[in-house]
Design a protein around this motif. Sequence first.
Motif, PDB file in Angstrom:
ATOM      1  N   TRP A  78       0.814  -1.213   0.000  1.00 11.14           N
ATOM      2  CA  TRP A  78       0.000   0.000   0.000  1.00 11.14           C
ATOM      3  C   TRP A  78       0.848   1.265   0.000  1.00 11.14           C
ATOM      4  O   TRP A  78       0.381   2.336  -0.374  1.00 11.14           O
ATOM      5  N   GLN A  79       2.132   1.146   0.440  1.00  5.62           N
ATOM      6  CA  GLN A  79       2.984   2.330   0.489  1.00  5.62           C
ATOM      7  C   GLN A  79       3.190   2.921  -0.908  1.00  5.62           C
ATOM      8  O   GLN A  79       3.326   4.118  -1.069  1.00  5.62           O
ATOM      9  N   ASN A  80       3.249   2.032  -1.913  1.00  4.34           N
ATOM     10  CA  ASN A  80       3.489   2.456  -3.285  1.00  4.34           C
ATOM     11  C   ASN A  80       2.389   1.876  -4.184  1.00  4.34           C
ATOM     12  O   ASN A  80       2.640   1.068  -5.047  1.00  4.34           O
ATOM     13  N   THR A  81       1.176   2.288  -3.924  1.00  5.01           N
ATOM     14  CA  THR A  81       0.049   1.668  -4.625  1.00  5.01           C
ATOM     15  C   THR A  81      -0.110   2.231  -6.036  1.00  5.01           C
ATOM     16  O   THR A  81       0.339   3.337  -6.335  1.00  5.01           O
ATOM     17  N   ILE A  82      -0.759   1.442  -6.891  1.00  9.46           N
ATOM     18  CA  ILE A  82      -0.828   1.799  -8.311  1.00  9.46           C
ATOM     19  C   ILE A  82      -2.272   1.858  -8.789  1.00  9.46           C
ATOM     20  O   ILE A  82      -3.140   1.135  -8.287  1.00  9.46           O
ATOM     21  N   ILE A  83      -2.526   2.732  -9.741  1.00  8.50           N
ATOM     22  CA  ILE A  83      -3.834   2.815 -10.402  1.00  8.50           C
ATOM     23  C   ILE A  83      -3.631   2.433 -11.862  1.00  8.50           C
ATOM     24  O   ILE A  83      -2.774   2.998 -12.533  1.00  8.50           O
ATOM     25  N   PHE A  84      -4.446   1.494 -12.324  1.00  2.00           N
ATOM     26  CA  PHE A  84      -4.265   0.983 -13.686  1.00  2.00           C
ATOM     27  C   PHE A  84      -5.153   1.703 -14.692  1.00  2.00           C
ATOM     28  O   PHE A  84      -6.193   2.267 -14.349  1.00  2.00           O
ATOM     29  N   GLN A  85      -4.725   1.603 -15.936  1.00  2.00           N
ATOM     30  CA  GLN A  85      -5.508   2.176 -17.031  1.00  2.00           C
ATOM     31  C   GLN A  85      -6.917   1.579 -17.089  1.00  2.00           C
ATOM     32  O   GLN A  85      -7.900   2.273 -17.288  1.00  2.00           O
ATOM     33  N   GLU A  86      -6.992   0.249 -16.918  1.00  2.00           N
ATOM     34  CA  GLU A  86      -8.298  -0.420 -16.998  1.00  2.00           C
ATOM     35  C   GLU A  86      -8.939  -0.587 -15.624  1.00  2.00           C
ATOM     36  O   GLU A  86      -9.689  -1.535 -15.386  1.00  2.00           O
ATOM     37  N   TYR A  87      -8.594   0.276 -14.701  1.00  2.00           N
ATOM     38  CA  TYR A  87      -9.206   0.403 -13.376  1.00  2.00           C
ATOM     39  C   TYR A  87      -8.927  -0.777 -12.437  1.00  2.00           C
ATOM     40  O   TYR A  87      -8.659  -0.579 -11.268  1.00  2.00           O
ATOM     41  N   ALA A  88      -9.051  -2.017 -12.956  1.00  2.00           N
ATOM     42  CA  ALA A  88      -8.820  -3.199 -12.114  1.00  2.00           C
ATOM     43  C   ALA A  88      -9.628  -3.150 -10.821  1.00  2.00           C
ATOM     44  O   ALA A  88      -9.134  -3.490  -9.755  1.00  2.00           O
ATOM     45  N   LEU A  89     -10.889  -2.739 -10.921  1.00  2.00           N
ATOM     46  CA  LEU A  89     -11.770  -2.803  -9.754  1.00  2.00           C
ATOM     47  C   LEU A  89     -12.220  -4.251  -9.576  1.00  2.00           C
ATOM     48  O   LEU A  89     -12.310  -5.003 -10.539  1.00  2.00           O
ATOM     49  N   PHE A  90     -12.516  -4.606  -8.325  1.00  5.84           N
ATOM     50  CA  PHE A  90     -13.016  -5.958  -8.080  1.00  5.84           C
ATOM     51  C   PHE A  90     -14.494  -5.985  -8.446  1.00  5.84           C
ATOM     52  O   PHE A  90     -15.307  -5.329  -7.783  1.00  5.84           O
ATOM     53  N   PRO A  91     -14.853  -6.721  -9.495  1.00  7.44           N
ATOM     54  CA  PRO A  91     -16.229  -6.618  -9.990  1.00  7.44           C
ATOM     55  C   PRO A  91     -17.273  -7.185  -9.033  1.00  7.44           C
ATOM     56  O   PRO A  91     -18.447  -6.851  -9.153  1.00  7.44           O
ATOM     57  N   TRP A  92     -16.841  -8.017  -8.074  1.00  7.57           N
ATOM     58  CA  TRP A  92     -17.814  -8.614  -7.146  1.00  7.57           C
ATOM     59  C   TRP A  92     -18.017  -7.746  -5.909  1.00  7.57           C
ATOM     60  O   TRP A  92     -18.794  -8.085  -5.031  1.00  7.57           O
ATOM     61  N   LEU A  93     -17.289  -6.639  -5.814  1.00  9.32           N
ATOM     62  CA  LEU A  93     -17.447  -5.749  -4.673  1.00  9.32           C
ATOM     63  C   LEU A  93     -18.140  -4.467  -5.114  1.00  9.32           C
ATOM     64  O   LEU A  93     -17.962  -4.006  -6.240  1.00  9.32           O
ATOM     65  N   THR A  94     -18.913  -3.890  -4.195  1.00  9.18           N
ATOM     66  CA  THR A  94     -19.556  -2.608  -4.484  1.00  9.18           C
ATOM     67  C   THR A  94     -18.498  -1.505  -4.441  1.00  9.18           C
ATOM     68  O   THR A  94     -17.351  -1.739  -4.065  1.00  9.18           O
ATOM     69  N   VAL A  95     -18.918  -0.312  -4.827  1.00 11.34           N
ATOM     70  CA  VAL A  95     -18.030   0.847  -4.793  1.00 11.34           C
ATOM     71  C   VAL A  95     -17.420   0.990  -3.398  1.00 11.34           C
ATOM     72  O   VAL A  95     -16.199   1.089  -3.232  1.00 11.34           O
ATOM     73  N   ALA A  96     -18.287   0.954  -2.375  1.00 17.62           N
ATOM     74  CA  ALA A  96     -17.793   1.127  -1.003  1.00 17.62           C
ATOM     75  C   ALA A  96     -16.842   0.006  -0.610  1.00 17.62           C
ATOM     76  O   ALA A  96     -15.812   0.236   0.028  1.00 17.62           O
ATOM     77  N   GLN A  97     -17.191  -1.213  -1.010  1.00 17.13           N
ATOM     78  CA  GLN A  97     -16.337  -2.348  -0.646  1.00 17.13           C
ATOM     79  C   GLN A  97     -15.001  -2.308  -1.370  1.00 17.13           C
ATOM     80  O   GLN A  97     -13.967  -2.689  -0.818  1.00 17.13           O
ATOM     81  N   PHE A 129     -23.514   6.451  -4.869  1.00 18.75           N
ATOM     82  CA  PHE A 129     -23.170   5.288  -5.706  1.00 18.75           C
ATOM     83  C   PHE A 129     -22.448   4.203  -4.902  1.00 18.75           C
ATOM     84  O   PHE A 129     -21.923   3.268  -5.487  1.00 18.75           O
ATOM     85  N   GLU A 130     -22.452   4.352  -3.577  1.00 16.31           N
ATOM     86  CA  GLU A 130     -21.670   3.446  -2.733  1.00 16.31           C
ATOM     87  C   GLU A 130     -22.047   1.977  -2.927  1.00 16.31           C
ATOM     88  O   GLU A 130     -21.208   1.095  -2.822  1.00 16.31           O
ATOM     89  N   GLY A 131     -23.339   1.736  -3.186  1.00 12.89           N
ATOM     90  CA  GLY A 131     -23.800   0.355  -3.268  1.00 12.89           C
ATOM     91  C   GLY A 131     -23.781  -0.229  -4.673  1.00 12.89           C
ATOM     92  O   GLY A 131     -24.164  -1.375  -4.872  1.00 12.89           O
ATOM     93  N   ARG A 132     -23.350   0.581  -5.631  1.00 16.05           N
ATOM     94  CA  ARG A 132     -23.321   0.083  -7.012  1.00 16.05           C
ATOM     95  C   ARG A 132     -22.134  -0.839  -7.230  1.00 16.05           C
ATOM     96  O   ARG A 132     -21.123  -0.737  -6.550  1.00 16.05           O
ATOM     97  N   PHE A 133     -22.293  -1.708  -8.235  1.00 14.93           N
ATOM     98  CA  PHE A 133     -21.174  -2.546  -8.651  1.00 14.93           C
ATOM     99  C   PHE A 133     -20.462  -1.868  -9.825  1.00 14.93           C
ATOM    100  O   PHE A 133     -21.086  -1.107 -10.569  1.00 14.93           O
ATOM    101  N   PRO A 134     -19.172  -2.164 -10.001  1.00 14.74           N
ATOM    102  CA  PRO A 134     -18.420  -1.496 -11.074  1.00 14.74           C
ATOM    103  C   PRO A 134     -19.087  -1.587 -12.450  1.00 14.74           C
ATOM    104  O   PRO A 134     -19.062  -0.616 -13.201  1.00 14.74           O
ATOM    105  N   HIS A 135     -19.718  -2.718 -12.764  1.00 16.55           N
ATOM    106  CA  HIS A 135     -20.301  -2.843 -14.103  1.00 16.55           C
ATOM    107  C   HIS A 135     -21.503  -1.917 -14.300  1.00 16.55           C
ATOM    108  O   HIS A 135     -21.983  -1.750 -15.418  1.00 16.55           O
ATOM    109  N   GLN A 136     -21.969  -1.322 -13.202  1.00 13.02           N
ATOM    110  CA  GLN A 136     -23.101  -0.393 -13.322  1.00 13.02           C
ATOM    111  C   GLN A 136     -22.629   1.050 -13.459  1.00 13.02           C
ATOM    112  O   GLN A 136     -23.446   1.960 -13.461  1.00 13.02           O
ATOM    113  N   LEU A 137     -21.303   1.244 -13.541  1.00 14.09           N
ATOM    114  CA  LEU A 137     -20.755   2.601 -13.591  1.00 14.09           C
ATOM    115  C   LEU A 137     -20.143   2.897 -14.957  1.00 14.09           C
ATOM    116  O   LEU A 137     -19.750   1.991 -15.678  1.00 14.09           O
TER     117      LEU A 137
END
Lengths: 251, 298
Positions: A78-97, A129-137
Amino acid sequence: MGHLAVKSVTKMYGNPASDNTVVALQDVTLEIEHNSFCAILGHSGCGKTTLLNMAAGFEQPTSGQITIDGRAITKPGWQNTIIFQEYALFPWLTVAQNIGFGLEMKSLPSHKRAEAIRLHVDLVGLQGFEGRFPHQLSGGMRQRVAIARALAVRPEVLLMDEPFAALDAQNRSAMQDELVRIWQREPKTVMLVTHSIDEAIKLADQVIVMTRRPGRVKAIIDISLPRPRDEDDARYLSLKKQLRGLVHDEF
Amino acid sequence: MDRSSATATQTSDRPAAPLENSSVKPEVSPRSMRLMIAGWAIQALRYLPKLATLVVLVAIWQFTSTVWLPRIDPYRAVLMPAPSVVAKTAGLMIVSGELGYHLLASLKREGVAFLFALAAVPLGLFMGWFRLIHAQLDPVIEVLRPIPPLAWIPLSILWFGIGDEQNEFIIFLGMVFPILINTIDGVRKVERNLVRAARSLGASEYSVLTRVVLQAALPQIVTGIRIGLGVGWMALVAAELVGASSGLGFLINDARSVLRTDIIVVGMLTIGIVGLSIDLALRDTARRLLPWSAQQSE
């Protein structure tokens, strides 16, 4: 703190004993001051993503060292965390999760986690939008989630790999402004890789222009224009001209 | 969102529900009753085009069994019980509890075998994730996998005797490989950047495996489970044909020895309907539990 230093880093791929080694980066040295925003600018294949992967701890330099506040980066964290071009969000977790994932990994107690999630949802403007899933965004909203998720773990250095390249032109421009706003509210040491001259000028305190393969540092340009930066400003345009000259030389 | 709005409509519909018990509610007029029945009829009519072929086939079957076959050869008519006879037998078997008894015996075996076969999920997770484990176990699995579960029947009877264990073993063999192969495949297809993102957010290797890899592979694991339950259900009937004294497979084989073709058909239809129900239930559960997965929306 978050002082990132790249000290004479060389990265080679392939078997050093044989002839078919590829030198991706050669003797790269650069420094990013605490809470300063640095853009690495170069063509595809200049090794800028390799540099980022090493800063993220996914790969190790063949020689040289990358350090944060003097400590060598040996593994991702986490000290050197990265953000990817394709977001790499966990699709099974909501925005908040998604935003809470790193906090959970840090074993933050749940009431503090909820507080941090709320704070970062607000920061990137995703209230409701906390409860939305990534595919809904939309793409832009997904990238906001990714930014919030990365900032929530309070990294020392934030790495970004062409974070807006997957967005359309309007969204990209809006998200760049948004990133400036977020960064001003919550300053961080940022290393952002891009091939867009405008993106580099709009965002960075310092632009590092890379040569073509093998990637070397060609020029370091400091930008002291006040933010938000006006694209029609004369100084902006002259910087653009200067950077375009440097980058196009590489063709 | 769709889900929650659907439940919302259901709740708001609830006040209308007492209409269905209109016979006990004097305030509901016969007129509204008639309207409701008409509504149902229209609903049924809407399904008719979909079921037209089925209805015609059943009608032809009925005609063949009750009119045509008895005319040319009464003996052969026994071999083809009419749908009406089958329905009557089914009713009798349901009332007497005989069908329920055999169905329950089969479902119990399927369930026990499934619990054992679930071990394929952690095994597949390790095989998909750790190269060394895969390299060691893959040859073993590649040799065992092409052997049909039914080929294990002779050996399994000698090992377990005739009874539940033997049946469950055969069903287990039918289930375990689809689940295992799909789990391994699902794990290997996990998007690399998801794993990198997790590590970059400070996840330990254990968390990466349980919180990311397993989750990301879940849709395909569910697919494996669906295939496994289907293959297991087929293997179950075969196993019961030869090595059981209860269950749907036993039921239809036993009926053969006394020439009760109607019972055979009832048994066969039960096998089909229950197999379908298991699959539908699983698909529905998957859709509810994995709303993010496009794989389930076939």
